[in-house]
Design an enzyme around this catalytic site. Structure first.
Site: not given
Ligand code: ADP
Length: 192
Positions: A124, A39, A128, A41, A18
């Protein structure tokens, strides 16, 4: 199914990172502190640079189900919309409504900033722990129901990190669109 049309807007599903998107806004799956995390974030703050965190610090956190906006720092996106999804605790703690609210609020923030294109991660479903089948249904349904409220928004893109997450979203989109078509057909028949 890779994409669906909703009025004058398109909802699109892609696999990718993203932080690399060229949409005007990207959504962060943030936590209530808005002080960064792991993740998606962590990836957004690393790619966007320290300015995003500086702006986040002034926002005073964000409740679960809400969303707040900062600039995109060094990202291609002009804005980052920090949305806080629920931690999944079995499904009987209002998680579905809170997840829907996070998506709805992110869309409202995008419209308030006159954004025409926006990219979402799967909120999430990482740390999460929200089961992705159910989370993807809520995510897609909520966005499809709410996109018509904001005619300025022309592109809503889901950016799924893994192939298997993309496939879950694709199957879910197909299911929702097919269900709507069947409903429309029944409606047409009963009105004749
Ligand atoms: P949450 O705490 O809301 O669960 P996470 O970041 O742990 O958030 O995960 C949310 C989703 O984002 C997961 O499916 C993860 O695989 C995905 N994710 C992690 N890094 C990226 C990225 N750079 N771009 C898109 N999606 C990502």
């Amino acid at each position: 199914m890779q994409e669906a049309r909703i009025g004058s807007a398109v909802i699109q599903l892609v696999q990718g990172d993203i932080t690399q998107q060229d949409t005007e806004a990207i959504v962060n799956a943030a936590n209530r502190s808005l002080r960064g995390g792991g993740g998606v974030d962590g990836a957004i703050h690393r790619a966007g640079g320290p300015q995003i965190l500086e702006e986040c610090k002034k926002l005073g956190g964000c409740e679960t189900g809400d969303a707040k906006t900062t600039s995109g720092g060094r990202l291609k996106a002009k804005y980052v919309i920090h949305a806080v999804g629920p931690i999944y605790r079995g499904g009987h703690h209002g998680e579905a409504e809170l997840l829907a609210s996070a998506y709805r609020r992110a869309l409202e923030e995008a419209a308030a900033h006159h954004v025409t294109s926006i990219a979402f991660p799967s909120i999430s479903t990482g740390a999460y722990g929200y089961p992705i089948e159910e989370a993807s249904r809520i995510a897609l349904k909520t966005l499809m129901d709410n996109i018509p409220r904001f005619p300025g928004i022309k592109l809503v893109r889901f950016v799924l990190f893994t192939r298997s997450d993309l496939e879950v979203y694709q199957a879910q989109l197909e299911k929702i669109v097919t269900g709507q078509q069947e409903k429309n057909q029944r409606g047409n028949k009963s009105s004749v």
